[in-house]
Design a protein around this motif. Structure first.
Motif, PDB file in Angstrom:
ATOM      1  N   ILE A 242       0.862  -1.184   0.000  1.00 30.20           N
ATOM      2  CA  ILE A 242       0.000   0.000   0.000  1.00 30.20           C
ATOM      3  C   ILE A 242       0.896   1.231   0.000  1.00 30.20           C
ATOM      4  O   ILE A 242       1.714   1.409   0.901  1.00 30.20           O
ATOM      5  N   SER A 243       0.754   2.060  -1.010  1.00 29.93           N
ATOM      6  CA  SER A 243       1.494   3.330  -1.031  1.00 29.93           C
ATOM      7  C   SER A 243       0.566   4.405  -0.505  1.00 29.93           C
ATOM      8  O   SER A 243      -0.476   4.668  -1.091  1.00 29.93           O
ATOM      9  N   ARG A 244       0.946   4.955   0.603  1.00 31.56           N
ATOM     10  CA  ARG A 244       0.070   5.958   1.221  1.00 31.56           C
ATOM     11  C   ARG A 244       0.302   7.327   0.604  1.00 31.56           C
ATOM     12  O   ARG A 244       1.428   7.717   0.338  1.00 31.56           O
ATOM     13  N   GLY A 245      -0.781   8.022   0.384  1.00 31.56           N
ATOM     14  CA  GLY A 245      -0.691   9.410  -0.070  1.00 31.56           C
ATOM     15  C   GLY A 245      -1.199  10.328   1.022  1.00 31.56           C
ATOM     16  O   GLY A 245      -1.082  10.030   2.211  1.00 31.56           O
ATOM     17  N   HIS A 246      -1.791  11.397   0.602  1.00 30.94           N
ATOM     18  CA  HIS A 246      -2.355  12.386   1.523  1.00 30.94           C
ATOM     19  C   HIS A 246      -3.731  11.862   1.959  1.00 30.94           C
ATOM     20  O   HIS A 246      -4.563  11.560   1.124  1.00 30.94           O
ATOM     21  N   ARG A 247      -3.937  11.769   3.242  1.00 30.78           N
ATOM     22  CA  ARG A 247      -5.176  11.131   3.715  1.00 30.78           C
ATOM     23  C   ARG A 247      -5.897  11.985   4.750  1.00 30.78           C
ATOM     24  O   ARG A 247      -5.256  12.664   5.551  1.00 30.78           O
ATOM     25  N   TYR A 248      -7.204  11.911   4.703  1.00 31.49           N
ATOM     26  CA  TYR A 248      -8.018  12.463   5.789  1.00 31.49           C
ATOM     27  C   TYR A 248      -8.790  11.322   6.418  1.00 31.49           C
ATOM     28  O   TYR A 248      -9.236  10.403   5.718  1.00 31.49           O
ATOM     29  N   SER A 249      -8.976  11.398   7.728  1.00 32.34           N
ATOM     30  CA  SER A 249      -9.991  10.529   8.332  1.00 32.34           C
ATOM     31  C   SER A 249     -10.932  11.425   9.121  1.00 32.34           C
ATOM     32  O   SER A 249     -10.519  12.439   9.686  1.00 32.34           O
ATOM     33  N   VAL A 250     -12.177  11.057   9.098  1.00 29.55           N
ATOM     34  CA  VAL A 250     -13.200  11.795   9.854  1.00 29.55           C
ATOM     35  C   VAL A 250     -13.750  10.824  10.881  1.00 29.55           C
ATOM     36  O   VAL A 250     -14.350   9.809  10.530  1.00 29.55           O
ATOM     37  N   VAL A 251     -13.498  11.104  12.140  1.00 33.93           N
ATOM     38  CA  VAL A 251     -13.914  10.211  13.224  1.00 33.93           C
ATOM     39  C   VAL A 251     -15.091  10.893  13.920  1.00 33.93           C
ATOM     40  O   VAL A 251     -14.980  12.064  14.283  1.00 33.93           O
ATOM     41  N   PHE A 252     -16.190  10.205  14.098  1.00 36.78           N
ATOM     42  CA  PHE A 252     -17.340  10.891  14.684  1.00 36.78           C
ATOM     43  C   PHE A 252     -18.105  10.001  15.648  1.00 36.78           C
ATOM     44  O   PHE A 252     -18.001   8.775  15.611  1.00 36.78           O
ATOM     45  N   TRP A 253     -18.885  10.661  16.498  1.00 35.34           N
ATOM     46  CA  TRP A 253     -19.550   9.950  17.584  1.00 35.34           C
ATOM     47  C   TRP A 253     -20.733  10.758  18.116  1.00 35.34           C
ATOM     48  O   TRP A 253     -20.862  11.951  17.816  1.00 35.34           O
ATOM     49  N   ALA A 254     -21.571  10.095  18.885  1.00 41.75           N
ATOM     50  CA  ALA A 254     -22.680  10.754  19.583  1.00 41.75           C
ATOM     51  C   ALA A 254     -22.298  10.781  21.052  1.00 41.75           C
ATOM     52  O   ALA A 254     -22.165   9.732  21.680  1.00 41.75           O
TER      53      ALA A 254
END
Ligand SMILES: O=C(O)CCC(=O)C(=O)O
Ligand SMILES: [Fe+2]
Length: 307
Positions: free
Chosen positions: A264-276
């Protein structure tokens, strides 16, 4: 992965976090994570047994979240490596292709706009900068992050909020999603192994955008069982039950990551972590509509739990 319901009823050991408290963490206050340094965590999180309570309380939610998500994404299986099936935690569900291409493009654009003003947290600590920079680069765990709390703040990201609401309608959370954390990673950035703080509730979901990455999951009671799963871009990962309350998760800061027969070649990444946020933590969170948009990163010595 598949376990009988009886498994859920088994009593938990007294404090599942004893091991966790000894895991290396950056001396940085982190957003919705266990944001206190090791020494404080052992007296706050562990002493109060909060993480143990997650594990126990999650039982009903684990089943609930799992059923809701599985009904919609029955064909999706989490591809594990390095952990035998009978040692895998319950409560982990992954839907690849959860976000459509159109959603993904719109979300990536709005996240880029929001994050452009966010400073790398490591540069915010002049006193500590050199040490934390060194540690961060050694561990490959630098990244930008930002938290939003309250519906009005979430609405600042309309495409993202719409995708979250789609998931909410699937019945995943008890209560409305009211908080999210955005992580922005360069290819060599990572996130140290952690268990998210009790205040974010028993179910956590996260979208991945931009590039695939490998997530590492480890059972602190059986460190030999460190597993890896692949988070594709446009995927949605849901953690509940043991996967959320008992196992550590994190992202290694390697630009290339082996996974099965792929690299896996990683590039520019976002993660959106969400919760109640569960009601019992809402008060402590304060007036979410008016809470500051920029998280202040404090040094370990001045750190306080925010909620
Ligand atoms: O970026 C990821 O995939 C993981 C992030 C995470 O676990 C967190 O922010 O709590
Ligand atoms: Fe996390």
């Amino acid at each position: 992965m598949l376990r009988s319901r009886l498994t859920y009823l088994l009593p938990k050991p007294l404090c599942a976090t004893q091991e966790l408290c000894r895991t290396p963490m950056l001396p940085i206050v982190r957003n919705h994570h266990t944001r206190t340094p090791n020494t404080l965590r052992s007296t706050q999180a562990c002493k109060s047994g909060l993480d143990t309570r997650i594990g126990t309380k999650a039982s009903s939610t684990r089943t609930y979240a799992a059923i809701a998500f599985k009904q919609r994404h029955a064909d999706e299986m989490v591809q594990w490596i390095d952990v035998p099936a009978d040692k895998q935690p319950d409560g982990i569900h992954l839907a690849n292709d959860y976000l459509t291409e159109t959603e993904h493009t719109a979300m990536a654009a709005e996240l880029a706009g929001l994050m452009s003003g966010v400073v790398d947290p490591f540069t915010l600590q002049p006193m500590n900068k050199r040490a934390t920079d060194e540690l961060a680069s050694k561990l490959g765990q630098k990244r930008k992050m930002k938290c939003l709390h309250g519906i009005s703040q979430l609405k600042e990201l309309p495409a993202t909020y719409q995708a979250i609401q789609r998931l909410e309608k699937e019945g995943l959370f008890k209560g409305a999603v009211d908080s999210l954390q955005i992580n922005e990673y360069q290819p060599t950035h990572g996130c140290p192994p952690h268990i998210d703080a009790p205040s974010v509730g028993p179910v956590i979901a996260m979208f991945s955008l931009g590039t695939p990455t490998v997530m590492t999951l480890r059972n602190p009671r059986e460190p030999a069982h460190t597993g890896r799963i692949l988070l594709e871009e446009r995927s949605c990962l849901v953690l509940s039950g043991q996967a959320r309350g008992e196992w550590l998760h994190g992202v290694d800061g390697n630009a290339t990551q082996p996974f099965k027969d792929q690299t896996i070649s990683r590039g520019h990444r976002y993660s959106v972590v969400f919760w109640a946020t569960p009601p019992k933590y809402e008060k402590a969170l304060g007036d979410v509509e008016n809470s500051p948009k920029t998280i202040v990163f404090k040094t370990a010595s001045t750190s306080k739990r925010r909620f």
